[in-house]
Design a protein around this motif. Structure first.
Motif, PDB file in Angstrom:
ATOM      1  N   UNK A  87     -18.485 -71.297 118.466  1.00  0.00           N
ATOM      2  CA  UNK A  87     -19.832 -71.428 117.923  1.00  0.00           C
ATOM      3  C   UNK A  87     -19.805 -72.108 116.553  1.00  0.00           C
ATOM      4  N   UNK A  88     -18.842 -71.708 115.734  1.00  0.00           N
ATOM      5  CA  UNK A  88     -18.746 -72.247 114.373  1.00  0.00           C
ATOM      6  C   UNK A  88     -18.491 -73.751 114.405  1.00  0.00           C
ATOM      7  N   UNK A  89     -17.525 -74.178 115.216  1.00  0.00           N
ATOM      8  CA  UNK A  89     -17.199 -75.605 115.260  1.00  0.00           C
ATOM      9  C   UNK A  89     -18.351 -76.423 115.809  1.00  0.00           C
ATOM     10  N   UNK A  90     -19.034 -75.914 116.836  1.00  0.00           N
ATOM     11  CA  UNK A  90     -20.180 -76.641 117.397  1.00  0.00           C
ATOM     12  C   UNK A  90     -21.310 -76.748 116.369  1.00  0.00           C
ATOM     13  N   UNK A  91     -21.597 -75.644 115.655  1.00  0.00           N
ATOM     14  CA  UNK A  91     -22.649 -75.668 114.644  1.00  0.00           C
ATOM     15  C   UNK A  91     -22.294 -76.624 113.511  1.00  0.00           C
ATOM     16  N   UNK A  92     -21.030 -76.671 113.130  1.00  0.00           N
ATOM     17  CA  UNK A  92     -20.613 -77.565 112.049  1.00  0.00           C
ATOM     18  C   UNK A  92     -20.807 -79.024 112.444  1.00  0.00           C
ATOM     19  N   UNK A  93     -20.408 -79.392 113.652  1.00  0.00           N
ATOM     20  CA  UNK A  93     -20.567 -80.774 114.083  1.00  0.00           C
ATOM     21  C   UNK A  93     -22.035 -81.158 114.171  1.00  0.00           C
ATOM     22  N   UNK A  94     -22.875 -80.272 114.710  1.00  0.00           N
ATOM     23  CA  UNK A  94     -24.317 -80.556 114.784  1.00  0.00           C
ATOM     24  C   UNK A  94     -24.910 -80.710 113.386  1.00  0.00           C
ATOM     25  N   UNK A  95     -24.488 -79.862 112.467  1.00  0.00           N
ATOM     26  CA  UNK A  95     -25.022 -79.923 111.109  1.00  0.00           C
ATOM     27  C   UNK A  95     -24.601 -81.214 110.411  1.00  0.00           C
ATOM     28  N   UNK A  96     -23.352 -81.649 110.606  1.00  0.00           N
ATOM     29  CA  UNK A  96     -22.897 -82.903 110.017  1.00  0.00           C
ATOM     30  C   UNK A  96     -23.675 -84.086 110.569  1.00  0.00           C
ATOM     31  N   UNK A  97     -23.953 -84.061 111.867  1.00  0.00           N
ATOM     32  CA  UNK A  97     -24.734 -85.140 112.479  1.00  0.00           C
ATOM     33  C   UNK A  97     -26.143 -85.165 111.923  1.00  0.00           C
ATOM     34  N   UNK A  98     -26.777 -84.004 111.808  1.00  0.00           N
ATOM     35  CA  UNK A  98     -28.132 -83.913 111.279  1.00  0.00           C
ATOM     36  C   UNK A  98     -28.184 -84.372 109.826  1.00  0.00           C
ATOM     37  N   UNK A 105     -25.069 -86.762 101.969  1.00  0.00           N
ATOM     38  CA  UNK A 105     -23.619 -86.600 101.926  1.00  0.00           C
ATOM     39  C   UNK A 105     -23.292 -85.124 102.105  1.00  0.00           C
ATOM     40  N   UNK A 106     -22.113 -84.813 102.608  1.00  0.00           N
ATOM     41  CA  UNK A 106     -21.722 -83.424 102.825  1.00  0.00           C
ATOM     42  C   UNK A 106     -20.383 -83.140 102.156  1.00  0.00           C
ATOM     43  N   UNK A 107     -20.242 -81.906 101.709  1.00  0.00           N
ATOM     44  CA  UNK A 107     -18.974 -81.398 101.196  1.00  0.00           C
ATOM     45  C   UNK A 107     -18.704 -80.094 101.935  1.00  0.00           C
ATOM     46  N   UNK A 108     -17.544 -80.031 102.608  1.00  0.00           N
ATOM     47  CA  UNK A 108     -17.233 -78.891 103.474  1.00  0.00           C
ATOM     48  C   UNK A 108     -16.044 -78.118 102.907  1.00  0.00           C
ATOM     49  N   UNK A 109     -16.177 -76.787 102.851  1.00  0.00           N
ATOM     50  CA  UNK A 109     -15.078 -75.903 102.432  1.00  0.00           C
ATOM     51  C   UNK A 109     -14.802 -74.911 103.551  1.00  0.00           C
TER      52      UNK A 109
END
Length: 686
Positions: A87-98, A105-109
């Motif tokens: 769930x986490x990985x899918x949500x992260x990819x969708x959020x980056x696309x959005x 720009x995004x910064x991920x930790x």
């Protein structure tokens, strides 16, 4: 391109304001007197004031900067439950696309488990992200987590909305075991209580029931099961089996479909102490070494000593009946019949049969030992005589038989090959004796033949047994074949470690676990586990170490001392580790049995609710789909059904700056002079 007017005063502003005020006051007085040019003089003053302010036009060429979205991804252990990681990985990819669609720009930790047992430190990760980017470019922050954040109170001062994308399922449920009250020490043979609670969390199915089994095991021994109600505090009675550290493990079997069984176990470490150590010392006659035993036992304030001494020497016959030798009647019946089971240790010091203790009392001593008691015989010439207690009902439990020979010549006590491995005598301090000898000499030894299956841990003259140990059913017996241990106490020829030897001997007889000759022991320092296997036999095999997650590791042991094999490993995670070597088992806990990540496992937004509301954010469940991103004005609510908001920051980079004076200084001077001349001419005509 942007333009703005700038002021670069030629004089301090306060001075310009003061001069202008005085000049305008003069113009006001002129107006009151009716002078026709007062307003021209005022225009001149204003012109001069503007000239002193030195106005200029600034023109900037700006390049707009993209806004930044901060994303903290929870990679702690609780995120591995169920399908939360996917769930986490899918949500992260969708959020980056959005975010890319919205021009952000995004910064991920990525946030793993904190050091030690500090849990999930998401807010600390957000603070680090904020320190890496300009504050005026932060448009929002999103946390992808199950919501079990352990530093929520340290939320950073974000200039934009904070949101939670919550992993987990609506039908998740979990059962956990809580130990809310347990003592750090308890008195042996006295019952105490531990407060336990079995708690269900989440969407609990009806099949879970209202009762659950709890399994208790002490030091990895035989488990015992109890049935407890769920959701209620229960006082569980427990009695410690031995002194020293007792590791008590509680475990609830895993229920169907619960999230994890990592919080179904708890470990309590309780030190067992003896309230009062009761010792019965029976001295057959007054002698020089009697004081050594008494001093040793009385030196410990926790020892209740009952000392029974037979005062009449064997060769004295004065016709006085035995029953009249004491000023008061000694309670032999009470001690050896009614209360014998209350003693932790019985010592016969140079005792021989004289009819004072009937055979039935010695039968009671034998039964006492067979049922778990401890007996120490310190033998002198009495043990080799016809009246030896070996020729009494105690014979079946004694570890050696006398040969009727007493050797009175100097000898140096030595530790046998077996004794080098035995915890009673291994590593006894040396260096007491003279001329390099480890200890001082003794001068009397009763010759004995050690019986089969006994342990001769010390030897004397010609390697003959000096200290012999044996287990008798549930109890233990020791025979010291000399009454000259007092010579070490007196420091003869340097003396020896009599206090340490007798202390170890007494503790072994009373079955203290740290002196077991066959034992598997584990200790921990930080995350390092030290495994010690003591044995009198051959080298043991590898130890199987079972980690909290169920994985197994084979640990090889190396001999560090005779009979002592040691191995070390670093535990990869906190929790309960189980060790097994052959039939021997042990348990050791690194940190709590259930690490902080598994204390609460049901996903929630309540932990972050205060931080989210303070920043106009929202919480969305990933199970319902990843929300859209929308731009909202600062100060407005930044969440709604199916969407989360970010605040455009309008940050830019200045590429070029040009500054141009609005009016040349000479022009201001001419204007001011013109107004003054005009006023003078007009007033002059009037």
């Amino acid at each position: 391109m942007t333009r703005q007017i700038l002021l670069d005063p030629m004089l301090p502003l306060w001075l310009i304001a003061a001069l202008a005020s005085v000049a305008l006051l003069a113009c006001l007085l002129a107006a009151l007197r009716g002078l026709p040019g007062w307003w021209l003089r005022a225009l001149g003053v204003v012109t001069l004031a503007v000239a002193l302010l030195n106005p200029s036009l600034q023109t900037e060429e700006r390049e707009p900067l993209t806004d930044i979205l901060l994303i903290a991804v929870d990679d702690s252990a609780s995120q591995d439950l169920s399908d939360r990681a996917a769930q986490t990985e899918a949500a992260l990819q969708d959020l980056l696309t959005e975010a890319e669609t919205e021009g952000l720009d995004t910064r991920v930790a990525r946030v793993p488990d904190g050091d030690g047992d500090s849990g999930t430190l998401v807010m600390g990760a957000l603070s680090e992200l904020m320190a890496e980017v300009p504050r005026d470019r932060i448009a929002g922050a999103v946390v992808i987590s199950d919501g079990r954040v352990h530093d929520a109170a340290q939320a950073p001062d974000l200039p934009a909305p904070l949101h939670l994308l919550k992993t987990g399922r609506a039908d998740d449920w979990d059962r956990r075991l809580i130990v809310s009250n347990a003592p750090s020490f308890a008195i042996l043979d006295e019952e105490f209580t531990i407060t336990l609670r079995i708690e269900d969390q989440g969407d609990v199915p009806a099949s879970a029931g209202t009762q659950a089994e709890i399994i208790l095991a002490i030091d990895g021994g035989q488990p015992r099961g109890y049935v407890m109600p769920v959701g209620e505090d229960i006082q569980l009675p427990v009695t410690l089996p031995h002194g020293g550290l007792n590791v008590i493990e509680f475990r609830v079997p895993e229920a169907e479909d619960e999230l994890t069984d990592r919080n179904n176990a708890a470990v309590v470490q309780i030190n067992g102490v003896r309230d009062r150590l009761r010792v019965l010392l029976v001295s057959g006659e007054p002698h020089t070494g009697q004081r050594t035993w008494r001093n040793l036992l009385k030196a410990d304030a926790a020892v209740d000593l009952v000392h029974f001494t037979i005062l009449r020497p064997p060769g004295k016959q004065d016709g006085v009946p035995v029953t009249e030798l004491s000023l008061i009647a000694f309670p032999t019946r009470e001690l050896f019949s009614e209360k014998i089971d209350e003693f932790d240790l019985i010592i016969f010091d140079r005792y021989q049969r004289r009819g004072i203790l009937p055979s039935i009392y010695l039968d009671n001593v034998r039964d006492y030992v067979e049922q778990g008691g401890a007996l120490l015989v310190a033998a002198g010439p009495d043990f080799a005589s016809a009246d030896s207690i070996f020729r009494s009902p105690l014979a079946p439990i004694l570890p050696a038989a006398p040969t009727a020979i007493v050797r009175e010549e100097g000898f140096l006590p030595a530790v046998s090959e077996l004794g080098e491995k035995h915890p009673v005598t291994e590593g006894l301090p040396r260096g007491f004796g003279l001329d390099g000898a480890p200890w001082g000499r003794w001068f009397r030894q009763v010759q004995v033949d050690a019986l089969p299956d006994t342990q001769s841990v010390m030897t004397g003259l010609d390697g003959e047994p000096l200290l012999v140990l044996d287990r008798v059913k549930s109890g233990r017996v020791a025979l010291l074949g000399s009454d000259h241990v007092w010579m070490w106490d007196r420091g003869f020829e340097g003396g020896g470690p009599q206090a340490e030897l007798l202390r170890r001997l007494a503790h072994w007889l009373m079955q203290e676990p740290e002196l077991e000759e066959e034992a598997l022991v584990a200790s921990a320092l930080g995350q390092e586990i030290t495994v010690t296997r003591r044995t009198l036999g051959d080298a043991p095999g590898a130890v199987t170490v079972t980690a909290p997650d169920g994985s197994e590791t084979e640990l090889d042991l190396a001999e560090e001392a005779p009979g002592r094999f040691v191995g070390r490993l670093v535990g990869p995670e906190q929790g309960l580790y189980r060790l097994q070597e052959g039939v021997r088992t042990a348990v050791i806990g690194l940190g709590p049995a259930a690490p902080r990540e598994f204390v609460q496992t049901i996903a929630t937004d309540e932990v972050l609710r205060t931080a989210i509301d303070a920043r106009q954010g929202g919480a969305v469940t990933v199970e319902e789909g990843t929300p859209d991103l929308r731009a909202v004005r600062e100060g407005r609510r930044a969440s709604g059904r199916g969407w989360l908001g970010f605040t455009p920051r309008g940050a830019y980079l200045t590429a070029d700056v040009r500054i141009m004076s609005l009016v040349p200084a000479w022009l201001f001077l001419m204007l001011a002079a013109g107004f003054a001349t005009w006023a003078w001419l007009r007033e002059g005509r009037d």
